[in-house]
Motif scaffolding. Structure first.
Motif, PDB file in Angstrom:
ATOM      1  N   ILE A 103      -9.117   2.080  -4.503  1.00  0.00           N
ATOM      2  CA  ILE A 103      -8.603   0.217  -5.037  1.00  0.00           C
ATOM      3  C   ILE A 103      -8.538  -0.274  -3.471  1.00  0.00           C
ATOM      4  N   SER A 104      -7.803   0.037  -2.464  1.00  0.00           N
ATOM      5  CA  SER A 104      -8.511  -0.984  -1.213  1.00  0.00           C
ATOM      6  C   SER A 104      -9.902  -1.261  -0.900  1.00  0.00           C
ATOM      7  N   ALA A 139      -1.819   2.546   3.249  1.00  0.00           N
ATOM      8  CA  ALA A 139      -2.126   4.683   2.209  1.00  0.00           C
ATOM      9  C   ALA A 139      -1.963   5.093   3.148  1.00  0.00           C
ATOM     10  N   THR A 154       3.869   1.353  -1.282  1.00  0.00           N
ATOM     11  CA  THR A 154       5.006   1.668  -2.115  1.00  0.00           C
ATOM     12  C   THR A 154       3.868   1.843  -3.534  1.00  0.00           C
ATOM     13  N   LEU A 155       2.702   1.577  -3.469  1.00  0.00           N
ATOM     14  CA  LEU A 155       2.116   1.717  -4.577  1.00  0.00           C
ATOM     15  C   LEU A 155       1.653   2.892  -4.359  1.00  0.00           C
ATOM     16  N   SER A 156       1.315   3.852  -3.281  1.00  0.00           N
ATOM     17  CA  SER A 156       1.489   5.041  -3.228  1.00  0.00           C
ATOM     18  C   SER A 156       2.489   6.113  -3.625  1.00  0.00           C
ATOM     19  N   ARG A 161       3.466   5.252  -5.995  1.00  0.00           N
ATOM     20  CA  ARG A 161       3.698   5.190  -7.506  1.00  0.00           C
ATOM     21  C   ARG A 161       3.126   6.218  -8.828  1.00  0.00           C
ATOM     22  N   LEU A 181      -3.821  -2.634   2.911  1.00  0.00           N
ATOM     23  CA  LEU A 181      -3.457  -1.884   1.056  1.00  0.00           C
ATOM     24  C   LEU A 181      -3.782  -0.143   1.790  1.00  0.00           C
ATOM     25  N   ALA A 189      -1.086   7.766  -3.369  1.00  0.00           N
ATOM     26  CA  ALA A 189      -2.564   7.498  -2.288  1.00  0.00           C
ATOM     27  C   ALA A 189      -3.534   7.459  -1.943  1.00  0.00           C
ATOM     28  N   GLY A 234       0.877  -0.661  -0.059  1.00  0.00           N
ATOM     29  CA  GLY A 234      -0.234  -0.044  -0.356  1.00  0.00           C
ATOM     30  C   GLY A 234       0.585   1.037   0.122  1.00  0.00           C
ATOM     31  N   ARG A 283      -5.157   7.064  -4.871  1.00  0.00           N
ATOM     32  CA  ARG A 283      -5.446   5.883  -6.204  1.00  0.00           C
ATOM     33  C   ARG A 283      -5.604   4.766  -5.248  1.00  0.00           C
ATOM     34  N   THR A 284      -4.760   4.571  -4.784  1.00  0.00           N
ATOM     35  CA  THR A 284      -4.397   3.174  -3.894  1.00  0.00           C
ATOM     36  C   THR A 284      -5.329   3.139  -2.609  1.00  0.00           C
TER      37      THR A 284
END
Length: 295
Positions: free
Chosen positions: A178-179, A217, A165-167, A169, A213, A172, A163, A174-175
């Motif tokens: 998704i969660s 985030a 790391t994806l934030s 990229r 996730l 936060a 969560g 969008r992450t």
């Protein structure tokens, strides 16, 4: 119990201390990953689930507390010897009251409180209540239910650094979306009390992944959106909201099951709360775009 809870609360505050500590060592582009990895420490719940009963059976009811106390003392010594503030860190010149009031005036504080109360609070609530739920809904033994709960915790713990790391990229916001979509879909299916194998198990895994996730985030969002001078104060509020979010749902679920003989209504309330988190996240994203446009 109240006295023990008081001291556990003091120890729990170290999480709020650790987030700004970690933030100060990393550039903004990597803070999501850093705080996500830091949050893997919530895996202590899984460790306790696997070890508490064997420790009690092998060495008595005091054993888990003694082992925990020894671990805390050892960590305190290691922290004293090897941990130090980042070279860029500077102490705040504001009083504690003014610092707290400044954090309370920031909109992101209350937005993140709600989001973390759902993400981390939901994780805590499930990790506490899931064994009871599995025993009542599916007739599992206490040991089987505890091990399945530990699996739920492990999935959430693994997903937390993802969560963060994806934030870094994709952001936060969008992450988080998704969660929360994952949690909402899992809650929608669980409300119908599906068979434990395979659909119910898949739903619980998706729920754990979504909550983990989101937990990673939220602090990435705080690190990215809050003023660095108040990150610690904001984190304290957000961490408290997460604890409160984990405390209330088990009471509600227990009351609902006692009144109706089913947890479905409680799961529906979780679904509604999750949809509310989606709305809050969208507002956070719109506010971030406006701030970027005026910068």
């Amino acid at each position: 119990m109240l006295l023990g809870g008081f001291f556990l609360g003091i120890a729990g505050t170290t999480f709020a201390i650790g987030v700004p500590f970690v933030n100060s060592w990393f550039p903004p582009a990597k803070r999501g990953m850093a705080t996500g990895l830091y949050g893997v420490g919530m895996g202590g719940t899984a460790i306790s689930a696997f070890t508490t009963v064997p420790l009690v059976e092998a060495a008595g009811s005091a054993a888990p507390f003694i082992v925990t106390a020894i671990a805390l003392v050892l960590y305190a010594v290691l922290a004293w010897l090897f941990m130090h503030d980042a070279p860029t860190w500077k102490p705040s010149g504001k009083s504690m009251l003014s610092q707290t009031l400044l954090a309370m005036r920031q909109k992101v504080t209350w937005q993140a409180c709600y989001l973390y109360a759902l993400s981390f609070g939901g994780y805590v609530a499930f990790s506490v209540f899931l064994p009871t739920m599995l025993k009542n809904w599916y007739g599992l033994t206490a040991a089987d239910a505890s091990f399945r709960m530990a699996g739920f915790v492990i999935v959430a713990v693994i997903m937390r650094p993802f969560g963060g790391t994806l934030s870094d990229r994709i952001g936060a916001v969008r992450t988080l979306l998704i969660s929360y979509v994952a949690v909402a879909l899992a809650a929608l299916m669980l409300a119908f009390q599906p068979a434990l194998m395979p659909l119910g198990t898949i739903d619980f895994i998706v729920m754990a992944a979504g909550l983990g996730l989101g937990s990673g985030a939220v602090f990435a969002l705080v690190a990215q959106a809050a003023d660095p001078s108040v990150v610690g104060s904001v984190t304290g509020f957000v961490g408290a909201a997460g604890g409160l979010g984990g405390f209330v749902p088990p009471l509600v679920m227990g009351a609902i099951h006692a009144a109706r003989g089913s947890y479905s209504l409680g799961i529906v309330l979780l679904l509604i709360a999750t949809l509310g988190a989606v709305v809050v996240t969208l507002f956070v994203g719109r506010g971030a775009r406006r701030a970027a446009a005026t910068a």
